[in-house]
Scaffold this motif. Sequence first.
Motif, PDB file in Angstrom:
ATOM      1  N   SER A 172       0.861  -1.189  -0.019  1.00 56.72           N
ATOM      2  CA  SER A 172       0.050   0.088  -0.082  1.00 56.72           C
ATOM      3  C   SER A 172       0.818   1.232  -0.018  1.00 56.72           C
ATOM      4  N   PHE A 173       0.681   1.929  -1.001  1.00 55.89           N
ATOM      5  CA  PHE A 173       1.789   3.127  -1.256  1.00 55.89           C
ATOM      6  C   PHE A 173       0.935   4.237  -1.927  1.00 55.89           C
ATOM      7  N   LEU A 174       1.513   5.658  -1.662  1.00 53.61           N
ATOM      8  CA  LEU A 174       1.029   6.737  -2.283  1.00 53.61           C
ATOM      9  C   LEU A 174       1.793   6.848  -3.826  1.00 53.61           C
ATOM     10  N   LEU A 175       0.875   6.828  -4.545  1.00 54.71           N
ATOM     11  CA  LEU A 175       1.593   6.695  -6.001  1.00 54.71           C
ATOM     12  C   LEU A 175       1.772   8.043  -6.676  1.00 54.71           C
ATOM     13  N   VAL A 176       2.788   8.371  -6.992  1.00 54.53           N
ATOM     14  CA  VAL A 176       3.025   9.878  -7.729  1.00 54.53           C
ATOM     15  C   VAL A 176       3.604   9.518  -8.993  1.00 54.53           C
ATOM     16  N   GLY A 177       3.064  10.239 -10.025  1.00 55.92           N
ATOM     17  CA  GLY A 177       3.825  10.190 -11.226  1.00 55.92           C
ATOM     18  C   GLY A 177       3.873  11.426 -11.907  1.00 55.92           C
ATOM     19  N   THR A 178       4.907  11.695 -12.760  1.00 57.12           N
ATOM     20  CA  THR A 178       5.281  12.797 -13.669  1.00 57.12           C
ATOM     21  C   THR A 178       5.148  12.525 -15.001  1.00 57.12           C
ATOM     22  N   MET A 179       5.151  13.520 -15.781  1.00 57.77           N
ATOM     23  CA  MET A 179       4.858  13.139 -17.145  1.00 57.77           C
ATOM     24  C   MET A 179       4.998  14.484 -17.928  1.00 57.77           C
ATOM     25  N   ASN A 180       5.546  14.371 -19.401  1.00 59.90           N
ATOM     26  CA  ASN A 180       5.611  15.418 -19.927  1.00 59.90           C
ATOM     27  C   ASN A 180       4.880  14.994 -21.372  1.00 59.90           C
ATOM     28  N   PRO A 181       3.523  15.643 -21.312  1.00 62.32           N
ATOM     29  CA  PRO A 181       2.475  15.311 -22.308  1.00 62.32           C
ATOM     30  C   PRO A 181       2.989  15.261 -23.818  1.00 62.32           C
ATOM     31  N   GLU A 182       4.068  16.013 -24.069  1.00 61.60           N
ATOM     32  CA  GLU A 182       4.599  16.093 -25.470  1.00 61.60           C
ATOM     33  C   GLU A 182       5.169  14.650 -25.953  1.00 61.60           C
ATOM     34  N   GLU A 183       5.603  13.988 -24.890  1.00 58.14           N
ATOM     35  CA  GLU A 183       6.145  12.720 -24.950  1.00 58.14           C
ATOM     36  C   GLU A 183       5.263  11.583 -25.237  1.00 58.14           C
ATOM     37  N   GLY A 184       3.710  11.855 -25.518  1.00 59.57           N
ATOM     38  CA  GLY A 184       2.866  10.813 -25.359  1.00 59.57           C
ATOM     39  C   GLY A 184       1.953  10.647 -24.050  1.00 59.57           C
ATOM     40  N   GLU A 185       0.663  10.248 -24.496  1.00 62.41           N
ATOM     41  CA  GLU A 185      -0.280  10.185 -23.417  1.00 62.41           C
ATOM     42  C   GLU A 185      -0.232   8.900 -22.645  1.00 62.41           C
ATOM     43  N   LEU A 186      -0.773   8.912 -21.499  1.00 65.27           N
ATOM     44  CA  LEU A 186      -0.684   7.785 -20.572  1.00 65.27           C
ATOM     45  C   LEU A 186      -1.726   6.771 -20.782  1.00 65.27           C
ATOM     46  N   ARG A 187      -1.544   5.387 -20.575  1.00 73.10           N
ATOM     47  CA  ARG A 187      -2.697   4.447 -20.746  1.00 73.10           C
ATOM     48  C   ARG A 187      -3.721   4.776 -19.853  1.00 73.10           C
ATOM     49  N   PRO A 188      -4.995   4.733 -20.423  1.00 74.09           N
ATOM     50  CA  PRO A 188      -6.095   4.970 -20.022  1.00 74.09           C
ATOM     51  C   PRO A 188      -6.363   4.346 -18.627  1.00 74.09           C
ATOM     52  N   GLN A 189      -6.065   3.067 -18.462  1.00 74.11           N
ATOM     53  CA  GLN A 189      -6.354   2.248 -17.378  1.00 74.11           C
ATOM     54  C   GLN A 189      -5.381   2.802 -16.079  1.00 74.11           C
ATOM     55  N   LEU A 190      -4.185   3.228 -16.507  1.00 75.29           N
ATOM     56  CA  LEU A 190      -3.291   3.752 -15.443  1.00 75.29           C
ATOM     57  C   LEU A 190      -3.681   5.207 -15.124  1.00 75.29           C
ATOM     58  N   LEU A 191      -4.096   5.929 -16.179  1.00 73.80           N
ATOM     59  CA  LEU A 191      -4.544   7.399 -15.836  1.00 73.80           C
ATOM     60  C   LEU A 191      -5.532   7.423 -14.710  1.00 73.80           C
ATOM     61  N   ASP A 192      -6.613   6.458 -15.013  1.00 73.17           N
ATOM     62  CA  ASP A 192      -7.833   6.481 -14.132  1.00 73.17           C
ATOM     63  C   ASP A 192      -7.325   6.094 -12.737  1.00 73.17           C
ATOM     64  N   ARG A 193      -6.413   5.289 -12.470  1.00 74.35           N
ATOM     65  CA  ARG A 193      -5.891   4.848 -11.059  1.00 74.35           C
ATOM     66  C   ARG A 193      -5.414   6.164 -10.289  1.00 74.35           C
ATOM     67  N   PHE A 194      -5.107   7.126 -11.054  1.00 76.19           N
ATOM     68  CA  PHE A 194      -4.432   8.083 -10.205  1.00 76.19           C
ATOM     69  C   PHE A 194      -5.651   9.160  -9.648  1.00 76.19           C
ATOM     70  N   GLY A 195      -5.750   9.245  -8.216  1.00 74.58           N
ATOM     71  CA  GLY A 195      -6.755  10.027  -7.416  1.00 74.58           C
ATOM     72  C   GLY A 195      -6.875  11.482  -8.254  1.00 74.58           C
ATOM     73  N   LEU A 196      -5.949  12.292  -8.350  1.00 73.52           N
ATOM     74  CA  LEU A 196      -5.922  13.531  -8.412  1.00 73.52           C
ATOM     75  C   LEU A 196      -4.820  13.850  -9.751  1.00 73.52           C
ATOM     76  N   THR A 197      -4.794  14.944 -10.374  1.00 74.89           N
ATOM     77  CA  THR A 197      -4.059  15.244 -11.311  1.00 74.89           C
ATOM     78  C   THR A 197      -3.769  16.707 -11.406  1.00 74.89           C
ATOM     79  N   VAL A 198      -2.622  17.154 -11.875  1.00 72.95           N
ATOM     80  CA  VAL A 198      -2.406  18.479 -11.447  1.00 72.95           C
ATOM     81  C   VAL A 198      -1.436  18.762 -13.156  1.00 72.95           C
ATOM     82  N   GLN A 199      -1.779  20.122 -13.430  1.00 66.30           N
ATOM     83  CA  GLN A 199      -1.127  20.439 -14.771  1.00 66.30           C
ATOM     84  C   GLN A 199      -0.414  21.614 -14.414  1.00 66.30           C
TER      85      GLN A 199
END
Length: 655
Positions: A172-199
Amino acid sequence: MTARFPFSAVVGHEDLRLALLLNAVHPAIGGVLVRGEKGTAKSTIVRALAALLPELEVVADCRFACDPAAQDPACPDAPHGVATRRRPASLVELPVGATEDRLVGSLDLERALTEGVRAYQPGLLAAAHRGVLYVDEVNLLHDHLVDLLLDAAAMGRAHVEREGVSVSHAASFLLVGTMNPEEGELRPQLLDRFGLTVQVAAARDVSTRTEVIRRRLAYEADQDGFAANWADADAELAVRIEKARAALAGVTLPDTELRRIAAICAAFEVDGMRADLVVARTAVANAAWRGGDTVTEQDVEVAVRLALPHRRRRDPFDEPGIEEEQLQEAMQQAAEQLEPDPEDGPDDDGDGGGSPPPEREEQGEGEQPTQQPQQGKAPSEQPPAAPAPGFKARLLQVPGVGEGAPGRRSRSRSNSGRVVRSSTVDGSGLHLVGTVAAAAPHQIARGRTGPGLAIRGEDVRLAVREGKEGNLVLFAVDASGSMAARQRMSAVSGAVLSLLRDAYQRRDKVGVVTFRGASAEVALPPTSSVDAAVARLRRLRTGGRTPLADGLLRARKVLEVERLRDPRRRPLLVVVTDGRATAAAPGHDPVHDAMRAAALLAADGVAAVVVDCEQGPVRLGLANRLATALGGVGLRLEELSADQVAGVVRATRAA
């Protein structure tokens, strides 16, 4: 050890700071995805978060950070002793190129070879238990690692099957991911697993940018001194997190706010119920963070801003985020639904009081209005056909096994994928089972009398791994005149747009070559950019004769250039034509030239599919002849759907 940049010293990024702090208060929110351009301190602020988390009470001799007050009965290190200790919460970073064994754990190689016993060596998921798991460039993570990460994040446990060893442990862990959208989008299943998103984006205000530079230079000049200057501010945040955690259970979520949350999520048409739950948990956490004991409308609004933007984006063509006007309208609609007028009865039309559905034009579902040529204009002067609506693309794979250009589509050899077999000549890393199996029959002859194995060089087996690669899907489209050609352009444009949606997430490239009149042109250079693709496809023109040979040669040239740029990316050529060739160089036979061009592509080993656009009761079958010359297969225009193309591609010969 070098001091981390203090959390309190980060300039700006209020939404990101709040999202991380709320997850620290209530880890069940589900983590944070940080989207933004490079150089915006995404990694810096995430790494600084770990220093604010409360210390953990753990079982002293447990490698899996078991809580003494709630021990995991299935822990691989059980039964535990009575000794306990306190330690800081862990921050575990998952590299993009990590192997599966590194993530979930593996057999302890040293003990297996020296003591002859099977022992489990924990991986990064075990190390992150009750802490933070940080994935930089999470959108570039290999598919098989994403699957494992999804399972652990959803169940709170990691299940490992390795070399005959079956292990399950809490993760059980706090999942934090960072990404640059210019390099491609995130897989939808994983995207939905993130509780919050910040631009996040770099500030444009000169004063803010100046302060960022000043603090960063001060930190680089004296890291320990800079951290000490901000120690009190960070300590205050840490204390506030502990107080908010303790107060969390006492926060009340009134039924009125529950209905508000449900109404807002329904208004934004988010999929499933995860969004509602995440908004509710975030609102409770925000109330605890501000010191309140009851969730209010303001807490819900904060939660909606952080939890819904990434769940509203249906595909890469949609703009991420929520406009302020949209948010306020949704909040207002929800407020109106919470205050029903008791004098209002059911609507006369019996629609349950909801908003009337948008009016549908008088045509079949999925049909498009027929476009007629404008009077007085030649076919070559007609405006471009509107792209047909896209469909959900099925997985389209190039047959065979490639060399592993990183992606998410076709099979490839990889240094970090799944282990599929052992080998004595090629592979990546040691294949333990193969090595032990090769050495076991010779132990008596080698004089082994105690535990462990006598290993020699000839026993060593390497692990052959298989992962996924990205591909280049190149369309060569007959854009010659007539209404039929315009329909073909509309159909193929819809297909390309649909494939591009899929390619944007699978890190593929898609290109389009059109041929009409006297020559061919590259209408869409190979790209993964959605915006560029849409702009080019809207400018496609039709009309004129059919220079089929020139179209094939231009496609071959594009593939040659791309092969030089990225030799590992395997191509798939999709030719959309009726097979007729009516334009060629003076003195040349257009059909003969087309067949020669097709033979050159076949000699290059390009996997090809020919889509036959011929119409009418009499069919010449010229497209099938072209498919044979290309060494590929053919299908009809009406079969140009993801389902049909995917099935055909799997049947083509290996590139």
